[in-house]
Design a protein around this motif. Sequence first.
Motif, mmCIF file in Angstrom:
data_model
loop_
_atom_site.group_PDB
_atom_site.id
_atom_site.type_symbol
_atom_site.label_atom_id
_atom_site.label_comp_id
_atom_site.label_asym_id
_atom_site.label_seq_id
_atom_site.Cartn_x
_atom_site.Cartn_y
_atom_site.Cartn_z
ATOM 1 N N ASN A 1 -5.889 1.007 -0.960
ATOM 2 C CA ASN A 1 -5.805 -0.135 -1.617
ATOM 3 C C ASN A 1 -4.944 -0.178 -2.839
ATOM 4 O O ASN A 1 -5.727 0.428 -4.079
ATOM 5 N N ILE A 2 -4.020 -0.735 -2.953
ATOM 6 C CA ILE A 2 -3.187 -0.649 -4.337
ATOM 7 C C ILE A 2 -4.008 -1.444 -5.384
ATOM 8 O O ILE A 2 -3.814 -0.881 -6.761
ATOM 9 N N PHE A 3 -4.659 -2.216 -4.975
ATOM 10 C CA PHE A 3 -5.562 -3.014 -6.142
ATOM 11 C C PHE A 3 -6.684 -2.162 -6.772
ATOM 12 O O PHE A 3 -7.061 -2.191 -7.784
ATOM 13 N N THR A 4 -7.395 -1.305 -5.792
ATOM 14 C CA THR A 4 -8.242 -0.415 -6.348
ATOM 15 C C THR A 4 -7.837 0.557 -7.192
ATOM 16 O O THR A 4 -7.992 1.006 -8.361
ATOM 17 N N ILE A 5 -6.642 1.030 -6.884
ATOM 18 C CA ILE A 5 -5.755 2.235 -7.671
ATOM 19 C C ILE A 5 -5.435 1.716 -9.027
ATOM 20 O O ILE A 5 -5.648 2.315 -9.960
ATOM 21 N N VAL A 6 -4.747 0.332 -9.151
ATOM 22 C CA VAL A 6 -4.439 -0.194 -10.192
ATOM 23 C C VAL A 6 -5.462 -0.485 -11.384
ATOM 24 O O VAL A 6 -5.541 -0.097 -12.416
ATOM 25 N N ASN A 7 -6.596 -0.941 -10.878
ATOM 26 C CA ASN A 7 -7.797 -1.236 -11.550
ATOM 27 C C ASN A 7 -8.538 0.080 -12.133
ATOM 28 O O ASN A 7 -8.930 0.159 -13.107
ATOM 29 N N PHE B 1 -3.318 0.097 -21.505
ATOM 30 C CA PHE B 1 -2.500 0.628 -20.627
ATOM 31 C C PHE B 1 -1.289 -0.058 -21.013
ATOM 32 O O PHE B 1 -1.122 -0.932 -21.744
ATOM 33 N N ASN B 2 -0.067 0.728 -20.699
ATOM 34 C CA ASN B 2 1.491 0.456 -20.878
ATOM 35 C C ASN B 2 2.008 0.223 -19.421
ATOM 36 O O ASN B 2 1.572 0.712 -18.387
ATOM 37 N N ILE B 3 2.932 -0.832 -19.272
ATOM 38 C CA ILE B 3 3.425 -1.070 -18.203
ATOM 39 C C ILE B 3 5.145 -0.442 -18.401
ATOM 40 O O ILE B 3 5.616 -0.902 -19.579
ATOM 41 N N TYR B 4 5.542 0.334 -17.471
ATOM 42 C CA TYR B 4 6.720 0.847 -17.832
ATOM 43 C C TYR B 4 7.598 0.834 -16.556
ATOM 44 O O TYR B 4 7.259 1.272 -15.481
ATOM 45 N N PRO B 5 8.724 0.006 -16.660
ATOM 46 C CA PRO B 5 9.684 -0.319 -15.601
ATOM 47 C C PRO B 5 10.568 0.848 -14.947
ATOM 48 O O PRO B 5 11.127 1.556 -15.938
ATOM 49 N N LEU B 6 10.419 1.168 -13.888
ATOM 50 C CA LEU B 6 11.283 2.107 -13.244
ATOM 51 C C LEU B 6 12.465 1.960 -12.567
ATOM 52 O O LEU B 6 12.794 0.661 -12.172
ATOM 53 N N PRO B 7 13.462 2.673 -12.801
ATOM 54 C CA PRO B 7 14.906 2.303 -12.352
ATOM 55 C C PRO B 7 14.808 2.033 -10.795
ATOM 56 O O PRO B 7 13.821 2.871 -10.039
ATOM 57 N N LEU B 8 15.578 0.999 -10.254
ATOM 58 C CA LEU B 8 15.495 1.167 -8.684
ATOM 59 C C LEU B 8 16.086 2.367 -7.902
ATOM 60 O O LEU B 8 15.483 2.430 -6.758
ATOM 61 N N PHE C 1 1.731 3.687 -9.832
ATOM 62 C CA PHE C 1 3.042 2.971 -9.723
ATOM 63 C C PHE C 1 2.477 1.980 -8.762
ATOM 64 O O PHE C 1 1.934 1.858 -7.726
ATOM 65 N N LEU C 2 2.983 0.477 -9.500
ATOM 66 C CA LEU C 2 2.598 -0.693 -8.836
ATOM 67 C C LEU C 2 3.949 -1.538 -8.704
ATOM 68 O O LEU C 2 4.936 -1.424 -9.296
ATOM 69 N N PRO C 3 4.170 -2.102 -7.648
ATOM 70 C CA PRO C 3 5.133 -2.965 -7.068
ATOM 71 C C PRO C 3 5.566 -4.026 -8.493
ATOM 72 O O PRO C 3 4.452 -4.574 -8.641
ATOM 73 N N GLU C 4 6.649 -4.341 -8.968
ATOM 74 C CA GLU C 4 6.749 -5.422 -9.904
ATOM 75 C C GLU C 4 6.371 -6.768 -9.700
ATOM 76 O O GLU C 4 6.248 -7.561 -10.362
ATOM 77 N N SER C 5 6.430 -6.916 -8.299
ATOM 78 C CA SER C 5 5.903 -8.250 -7.582
ATOM 79 C C SER C 5 4.586 -8.652 -7.959
ATOM 80 O O SER C 5 4.092 -9.738 -7.745
ATOM 81 N N VAL C 6 3.825 -7.440 -7.955
ATOM 82 C CA VAL C 6 2.286 -7.738 -8.231
ATOM 83 C C VAL C 6 2.094 -7.825 -9.877
ATOM 84 O O VAL C 6 2.081 -6.747 -10.416
ATOM 85 N N GLN C 7 1.887 -9.046 -10.246
ATOM 86 C CA GLN C 7 1.514 -8.844 -11.707
ATOM 87 C C GLN C 7 0.123 -8.585 -12.075
ATOM 88 O O GLN C 7 -0.963 -8.752 -11.597
ATOM 89 N N ILE C 8 0.034 -8.123 -13.482
ATOM 90 C CA ILE C 8 -1.099 -7.586 -13.930
ATOM 91 C C ILE C 8 -1.095 -7.800 -15.416
ATOM 92 O O ILE C 8 0.050 -7.587 -16.068
ATOM 93 N N TYR D 1 9.444 -0.787 -9.147
ATOM 94 C CA TYR D 1 8.134 -0.554 -9.366
ATOM 95 C C TYR D 1 7.798 -0.349 -10.799
ATOM 96 O O TYR D 1 8.845 -0.162 -11.585
ATOM 97 N N ASN D 2 6.493 -0.490 -11.454
ATOM 98 C CA ASN D 2 6.287 -0.331 -12.639
ATOM 99 C C ASN D 2 5.100 1.026 -12.658
ATOM 100 O O ASN D 2 4.440 1.142 -11.663
ATOM 101 N N ALA D 3 5.319 1.632 -13.578
ATOM 102 C CA ALA D 3 4.204 2.966 -13.956
ATOM 103 C C ALA D 3 3.253 2.210 -14.914
ATOM 104 O O ALA D 3 3.567 1.508 -15.857
ATOM 105 N N ILE D 4 2.175 2.448 -14.284
ATOM 106 C CA ILE D 4 0.826 1.866 -15.285
ATOM 107 C C ILE D 4 0.361 3.247 -15.876
ATOM 108 O O ILE D 4 -0.109 4.050 -15.456
#
Length: 312
Positions: free
Chosen positions: A235-241, A268-275, A251-258, A170-173
Amino acid sequence: MTQFNSPNMLHYLDTLLKYGNYTKAAKSLYISQPYLTQLIQRTEKELAIEIINRQNSPLQLTEAGQLYYQYLSSLETEQATFRKTIAKYSAVKQTVIRIGVLSSLGTYLLPLFLPQYLTAHPQIKVELYEDIPTNNEQKILAGDLDLLIGQNPETISPKLTSYHRGPHGYNAIIPAFSHLYQPDRLLLEPNTVPIKTLLQEKLILTTRGSAIRRQVDYLAHKYKIQPTITLESNNIFTIVNLAKRGLGLTFLPESVQITPQPGIAPNFNIYPLPLDLLSLNYFIAHPADKTLRPAEKELIQTFLEQLTAALN
């Protein structure tokens, strides 16, 4: 006498409300304006109510008309359910595969494999049941679904057999209002912000029952944090927007590109989280005691192959 419960009536009312007057609605329906007017009037006479409030422009439903509209909508839903139920008795046999998936998860995963599968198998009909994971799991265990798509198979019932392709992160937005935000940077360095610090920010999260929410709740409990949750959504996309617009950290799955808008500095920043802190594992599952049909086996295989290709 009109057929006030005719399926056409719902279509006529939808079109009338869309255009707001009889002339444009009739033209769109390829019928005459007098015929449409008389049809509505005959229905009103038969029901002894006014359906259309003619004092408003554009035309609107009266309170009684709204009840009538709801009645027609419920009939349409019942008819659709009946058609699905009766189809299994049809002389013309068609293989139907019922798939349960969370709507926002399906937005990402279904386009990865479903078009290819249905192109290769035009005789197959797929029915989607978009609901929260807990409800879909109950449905598949009750026999109302054939397959279940979700995240993190370790959380599902042991009565289900699942197939997956391994975890990813996941990434933190981080929105601009946060004191953690770093201007003029999109991607932050890993392992520079403690998870405890992230959880103490204002958060926008998926509703309880989702895979990510269970993990976030666990971490909050582990670090003895009472999170400040600004908003919840399925809806994760509502949350991200909303996060990108500054409502809260999420928090957003890294598979979903923004990506930020071209030519505009990211807000905004994208911060990668440890698995080992937050991760997900997309899966497809079926009841453990179910004998899979060939079409279902092929769908599972297509899901796994296309998921592997997309995530590598």
